[in-house]
Design a protein around this motif. Structure first.
Motif, mmCIF file in Angstrom:
data_model
loop_
_atom_site.group_PDB
_atom_site.id
_atom_site.type_symbol
_atom_site.label_atom_id
_atom_site.label_comp_id
_atom_site.label_asym_id
_atom_site.label_seq_id
_atom_site.Cartn_x
_atom_site.Cartn_y
_atom_site.Cartn_z
ATOM 1 N N LEU A 120 42.797 40.226 35.234
ATOM 2 C CA LEU A 120 42.437 39.304 34.163
ATOM 3 C C LEU A 120 43.638 38.488 33.695
ATOM 4 O O LEU A 120 43.502 37.304 33.365
ATOM 5 C CB LEU A 120 41.815 40.065 32.993
ATOM 6 C CG LEU A 120 40.446 40.707 33.253
ATOM 7 C CD1 LEU A 120 39.881 41.279 31.972
ATOM 8 C CD2 LEU A 120 39.479 39.724 33.873
ATOM 9 N N ASN A 121 44.806 39.100 33.637
ATOM 10 C CA ASN A 121 46.007 38.358 33.240
ATOM 11 C C ASN A 121 46.295 37.225 34.218
ATOM 12 O O ASN A 121 46.624 36.100 33.818
ATOM 13 C CB ASN A 121 47.212 39.297 33.157
ATOM 14 C CG ASN A 121 47.149 40.213 31.953
ATOM 15 O OD1 ASN A 121 46.410 39.946 31.000
ATOM 16 N ND2 ASN A 121 47.903 41.297 31.977
ATOM 17 N N ALA A 122 46.183 37.517 35.514
ATOM 18 C CA ALA A 122 46.435 36.485 36.526
ATOM 19 C C ALA A 122 45.334 35.426 36.512
ATOM 20 O O ALA A 122 45.615 34.219 36.592
ATOM 21 C CB ALA A 122 46.535 37.128 37.908
ATOM 22 N N TYR A 123 44.090 35.862 36.398
ATOM 23 C CA TYR A 123 42.967 34.927 36.464
ATOM 24 C C TYR A 123 42.900 34.034 35.229
ATOM 25 O O TYR A 123 42.366 32.922 35.292
ATOM 26 C CB TYR A 123 41.655 35.684 36.630
ATOM 27 C CG TYR A 123 41.418 36.193 38.036
ATOM 28 C CD1 TYR A 123 42.473 36.307 38.936
ATOM 29 C CD2 TYR A 123 40.158 36.565 38.471
ATOM 30 C CE1 TYR A 123 42.270 36.775 40.214
ATOM 31 C CE2 TYR A 123 39.934 37.027 39.758
ATOM 32 C CZ TYR A 123 41.002 37.134 40.622
ATOM 33 O OH TYR A 123 40.805 37.592 41.889
ATOM 34 N N ARG A 124 43.391 34.530 34.098
ATOM 35 C CA ARG A 124 43.399 33.701 32.897
ATOM 36 C C ARG A 124 44.301 32.483 33.090
ATOM 37 O O ARG A 124 43.987 31.385 32.637
ATOM 38 C CB ARG A 124 43.868 34.541 31.704
ATOM 39 C CG ARG A 124 43.625 33.899 30.365
ATOM 40 C CD ARG A 124 43.672 34.899 29.235
ATOM 41 N NE ARG A 124 44.894 35.678 29.218
ATOM 42 C CZ ARG A 124 44.970 36.985 29.495
ATOM 43 N NH1 ARG A 124 43.863 37.642 29.825
ATOM 44 N NH2 ARG A 124 46.112 37.629 29.439
ATOM 45 N N ILE A 125 45.400 32.679 33.772
ATOM 46 C CA ILE A 125 46.322 31.574 34.063
ATOM 47 C C ILE A 125 45.723 30.638 35.109
ATOM 48 O O ILE A 125 45.831 29.411 35.011
ATOM 49 C CB ILE A 125 47.677 32.131 34.545
ATOM 50 C CG1 ILE A 125 48.322 32.972 33.431
ATOM 51 C CG2 ILE A 125 48.606 31.014 34.976
ATOM 52 C CD1 ILE A 125 49.559 33.727 33.879
ATOM 53 N N GLU A 126 45.054 31.225 36.098
ATOM 54 C CA GLU A 126 44.512 30.441 37.212
ATOM 55 C C GLU A 126 43.103 29.927 36.947
ATOM 56 O O GLU A 126 42.510 29.277 37.796
ATOM 57 C CB GLU A 126 44.517 31.307 38.478
ATOM 58 C CG GLU A 126 45.912 31.770 38.883
ATOM 59 C CD GLU A 126 45.874 32.857 39.950
ATOM 60 O OE1 GLU A 126 44.777 33.130 40.482
ATOM 61 O OE2 GLU A 126 46.932 33.439 40.235
ATOM 62 N N LYS A 127 42.543 30.268 35.759
ATOM 63 C CA LYS A 127 41.194 29.828 35.365
ATOM 64 C C LYS A 127 40.138 30.269 36.378
ATOM 65 O O LYS A 127 39.284 29.492 36.810
ATOM 66 C CB LYS A 127 41.163 28.314 35.167
ATOM 67 C CG LYS A 127 42.046 27.825 34.018
ATOM 68 C CD LYS A 127 41.979 26.325 33.857
ATOM 69 C CE LYS A 127 42.716 25.869 32.618
ATOM 70 N NZ LYS A 127 44.121 26.303 32.555
ATOM 71 N N ARG A 128 40.191 31.544 36.725
ATOM 72 C CA ARG A 128 39.232 32.129 37.657
ATOM 73 C C ARG A 128 38.346 33.136 36.926
ATOM 74 O O ARG A 128 38.646 33.567 35.817
ATOM 75 C CB ARG A 128 39.973 32.819 38.812
ATOM 76 C CG ARG A 128 40.737 31.839 39.692
ATOM 77 C CD ARG A 128 41.790 32.520 40.529
ATOM 78 N NE ARG A 128 41.240 33.445 41.505
ATOM 79 C CZ ARG A 128 41.984 34.215 42.306
ATOM 80 N NH1 ARG A 128 43.310 34.137 42.231
ATOM 81 N NH2 ARG A 128 41.413 35.025 43.172
ATOM 82 N N SER A 129 37.257 33.515 37.561
ATOM 83 C CA SER A 129 36.297 34.445 36.960
ATOM 84 C C SER A 129 36.380 35.806 37.631
ATOM 85 O O SER A 129 36.897 35.940 38.748
ATOM 86 C CB SER A 129 34.873 33.895 37.075
ATOM 87 O OG SER A 129 34.521 33.746 38.443
ATOM 88 N N CYS A 130 35.848 36.809 36.954
ATOM 89 C CA CYS A 130 35.849 38.171 37.492
ATOM 90 C C CYS A 130 34.707 38.943 36.841
ATOM 91 O O CYS A 130 34.554 38.921 35.614
ATOM 92 C CB CYS A 130 37.184 38.856 37.201
ATOM 93 S SG CYS A 130 37.265 40.575 37.758
ATOM 94 N N ALA A 131 33.890 39.607 37.646
ATOM 95 C CA ALA A 131 32.771 40.399 37.136
ATOM 96 C C ALA A 131 33.165 41.864 37.042
ATOM 97 O O ALA A 131 33.864 42.388 37.915
ATOM 98 C CB ALA A 131 31.547 40.245 38.038
ATOM 99 N N LEU A 132 32.723 42.499 35.975
ATOM 100 C CA LEU A 132 32.931 43.935 35.783
ATOM 101 C C LEU A 132 31.565 44.604 35.720
ATOM 102 O O LEU A 132 30.733 44.262 34.873
ATOM 103 C CB LEU A 132 33.717 44.200 34.500
ATOM 104 C CG LEU A 132 34.042 45.665 34.204
ATOM 105 C CD1 LEU A 132 35.019 46.216 35.245
ATOM 106 C CD2 LEU A 132 34.625 45.833 32.813
ATOM 107 N N VAL A 133 31.331 45.541 36.620
ATOM 108 C CA VAL A 133 30.045 46.235 36.714
ATOM 109 C C VAL A 133 30.250 47.692 36.319
ATOM 110 O O VAL A 133 31.077 48.390 36.914
ATOM 111 C CB VAL A 133 29.471 46.151 38.144
ATOM 112 C CG1 VAL A 133 28.153 46.901 38.240
ATOM 113 C CG2 VAL A 133 29.297 44.701 38.563
ATOM 114 N N MET A 134 29.521 48.135 35.317
ATOM 115 C CA MET A 134 29.563 49.530 34.871
ATOM 116 C C MET A 134 28.239 50.194 35.232
ATOM 117 O O MET A 134 27.172 49.597 35.076
ATOM 118 C CB MET A 134 29.769 49.605 33.359
ATOM 119 C CG MET A 134 31.000 48.891 32.851
ATOM 120 S SD MET A 134 32.525 49.781 33.182
ATOM 121 C CE MET A 134 32.385 51.117 32.016
#
Length: 744
Positions: free
Chosen positions: A190-204
């Protein structure tokens, strides 16, 4: 004496003594030889080796013992250093390790850099790890001439650290990443993607009914079941996903660069289907399920803790919705979770304060409409919130371990009330799977019968198919004890769970209850439910069991059910559940007949959808009312005389933007067709595949945060430079409220 130039007397010239020079040279040679001998001894000791490169970073020297670690056919000397070694990260964390080619090309010195030997194919697959220290060398003109350094074999140390790291970061039971590693991976991503403006899904996800298998088959069987679950997850997880077991029966997936809710819904459904398939565990058949919660960064959370909480709330909602389902996070879930916590606390108090009531719904003969018995159904009239549906508080009771206490209360009250009924009317009481597993259940039933004076044959215990998921020996023993008491047993909700003819033929049931989901649609000749009910009724007769159809509401349903030789009917067509005093009044009059009252034909349930949405046409924003919604279109009201073919953009809220075209228009009502179909939200509703990115809203001047409630098209327009001069609005907006005549 020699006179020098200038008439000055010069110092005498000292002629070196030949013997002294020879002695000194001999001494130097002895010193060099000793040094060389010491270095050679050092190399042979395997404490460390020496290496050197030329100005092109090609290996020019490597200690003989070090050379011996490569295959004899390989000529290592002369190869580029970067083709001989590959840098590795001995700490196994997420920090980036610079390749050795970068370090030597920049001519920087390095100390104790872990590397792995590269094989002839160019990959690090030799299983050998060294530690290199190197210093760049320069000549008198400061021209680079290569590296000189030492090397050390750290294979044993590295493998020990590798194993220690694996123990620290991976689950020893399943081999999946553990909670510690998943937390760190999520934070790093998330730290890297926040800078790169990328998305990430979290599945619980967690497993439904796992505890029951663990309790009945034992912990070793539970461990084996978890291993099989992890194998199935690994086989269906999308590429690039990290899978972790957080502990117990909780699992988590991190899926980088994924924000398509249609794709995520497909993944969740596949997980649910795969996990729900039967397992063979130590010779026993086990069946479990799973519930799934999904949150997506940055839409549902920017920081790791925020995203985890969102996924947890989605999982909680999936479990509360009936299990075996998935949910996407939405802003409403936090309020729902707060409501559930409040209900749980109030339910605990209500049980102890005696606020719950037991009502009774008649079970009526299909042919003569004469009552045969009643099912006990718990009701809760909350002092502040009014009536709360059992569909709401019973699942909460199951999750909070209140179900046994609640079940015992209903059992005692039902026996006490039924003892006051005339004749031999029977009372049916639901027994949860958790109650059934409690070895004290027979004692509880016997005590309730004794205290009430009710005859055992008048008590019928309704049991669901989930009791067959555990150890059959334990299940059979419980059946035997209950039948020994003389009570009747009914199989509830047959066909909706894990139906098996094998346990029907062996379990001592007296009745099969046909679930209302099969009653719905039985009047449709093209629907398979008609054939299913016929098969269940025939099977029951062959096994000497009675049948009851639940949820009958319409006269045409009653006619069909009666023609299929079902013995009894239960549903609104005869009566809703009634309290004890109303029931005694009816029975006291000697009236044991119930006349069917209901619609002539069954109508499919219609969901009323009514909410305000934003509508954009060109550079103007309007407000409209959303009346109907399907995957491919909607009906909206609020704009007057919009021509067919007009392109519109709908803002459904929470970042959901839909591009559409008007296909039908009459007065202030338009039917629109979506450019991209909607997808399931996991809760029986629909949602867009994609949403407005918080990064886009941040560009419009909003703080970077998860999507708040409300509509965001204005901010999107501002981000796109839509703040310039506006054209005149083309449509008149009219006030269409919930009370409009068009609202039907």
């Amino acid at each position: 004496m020699w006179k020098g130039f200038g008439g000055q007397q010069s110092e005498p010239v000292r002629v070196p003594d030949a013997e002294a020079v020879a002695a000194k040279l001999a001494k130097v040679n002895v010193s060099d030889r000793e040094r060389l001998q010491m270095l050679e001894c050092f190399e042979k000791s395997d404490i460390a080796w020496f290496w050197a490169t030329d100005a092109q970073n090609r290996l020019t020297y490597l200690s003989p013992k070090a050379l011996a670690q490569f295959t004899t056919e390989r000529e290592v000397i002369g190869e580029p250093l970067a083709s001989v070694f590959k840098t590795v990260n001995v700490e196994h964390d997420e920090t980036e390790t610079k390749p050795i080619s970068y370090m030597v090309s920049s001519r920087t010195s390095f100390v104790e850099q872990p590397v792995q030997l590269v094989n002839e194919a160019g990959s690090a697959g030799t299983g050998k790890w060294w530690e290199l220290t190197g210093r760049a060398q320069f000549d008198k003109k400061q021209d680079f001439i290569g590296y000189r350094g030492i090397a050390r074999d750290i294979t044993d140390i590295y493998e020990e650290q590798l194993n220690a790291s694996k123990l620290a970061e991976f689950d020893s039971l399943t081999g999946l990443a553990n909670r510690h590693r998943m937390q760190r991976r999520l934070e790093t991503t998330l730290n890297a993607y926040r800078i790169e403006k990328r998305s990430c899904a979290l599945v619980m996800m967690d497993l439904d009914r796992f505890k029951q298998v663990n309790d009945t088959l034992g912990h070793p069987a539970g461990d084996e079941l978890l291993r099989q679950v992890s194998q199935r997850l690994q086989s269906i997880a999308p590429g690039g996903a990290e899978i972790g077991r957080l502990g117990g029966d909780e699992f988590q997936l991190i899926i980088p660069d994924m924000d398509d809710r249609g794709r995520l819904g497909e993944i969740a459904n596949r997980m649910i289907q795969m996990i729900s398939q039967p397992y063979s565990v130590e010779g026993s058949r086990a069946i479990i399920g799973t519930s799934v919660g999904i949150a997506i960064a940055p839409y549902d959370g920017i920081m790791p803790a925020e995203l985890v909480k969102a996924a947890d709330l989605a999982l909680y909602a999936a479990k509360g919705g009936g299990r075996g389902q998935f949910r996407f996070y939405s802003n409403d879930l936090k309020e729902n979770a707060d409501d559930r916590r409040e209900i749980e606390e109030d339910l605990r108090d209500a049980i102890h304060a005696g606020e719950l009531e037991v009502h009774y719904q008649p079970q009526v003969g299909t042919k003569d409409h004469k009552v045969r018995g009643f099912e006990a159904l718990v009701r809760w009239n909350h002092p502040e919130h009014g009536p709360i549906s059992p569909a709401t508080f019973v699942p909460i009771a199951e999750d909070s371990n209140l179900i046994e206490e609640l079940g015992a209360l209903v059992l005692r009250q039902a026996c006490k009330d039924a003892a006051q009924w005339p004749g031999d009317l029977r009372v049916s009481v639901n027994v949860s799977a958790r109650q059934f597993l409690n070895e004290e259940l027979p004692n509880l039933v016997e005590k309730a019968l004794q205290e009430s004076g009710l005859e055992p044959r008048q008590l019928e215990l309704e049991i669901t198919e989930t009791v067959f998921m555990g150890d059959m020996g334990t299940t059979d023993a419980m059946f035997a004890q209950l039948k020994k008491l003389g009570v009747k047993l009914a199989l509830d909700d047959f066909g909706t769970g894990f139906s098996s003819l094998s346990y029907l033929s062996s379990a001592p049931f007296d009745k099969i209850k046909i679930d209302q989901s099969f009653v719905r649609g039985c009047t449709d000749e093209n629907h398979s439910n008609h054939a299913i009910i016929t098969a269940i009724a025939s099977l029951a007769r062959a096994l000497g069991m009675a049948t009851t159809a639940e949820g009958v509401e319409a006269l045409d349903e009653l006619e069909i059910i009666a023609g299929l030789h079902v013995d009894m009917v239960q549903g609104f067509i005869f009566s809703r559940a009634m309290p004890q005093d109303a029931l005694l009044e009816k029975l006291g009059s000697g009236e044991l007949l119930f006349e069917p009252v209901g619609p002539a034909k069954h109508r499919a349930e219609r969901r009323t959808l009514l909410r305000k949405i934003g509508v954009v046409h060109e550079d103007h924003h309007y407000t409209a009312m959303l009346r109907d919604l399907s995957r491919t279109g909607a009906r909206i009201e609020g704009l007057l005389d919009v021509p067919v073919g007009t392109p519109l953009v709908l803002d459904l809220g929470e970042g959901q933007i839909v591009v559409c075209v008007v296909r039908r228009s009459q007065d202030a009502t338009q039917g629109v067709e979506f450019e991209t179909p909607l997808v399931s939200n996991g809760a029986g509703g629909l949602c867009t595949r994609h949403r407005v990115s918080p990064y886009m809203l941040a560009a419009a001047g909003m703080p970077l945060q998860a999507l708040p409630k409300g509509h965001h098209l204005a901010a999107v327009a501002a981000a796109g430079g839509g703040s310039g001069p506006q054209s005149r609005p083309q449509f008149m907006q009219v006030d269409i409220g919930a009370g409009s005549s068009r609202a039907g």
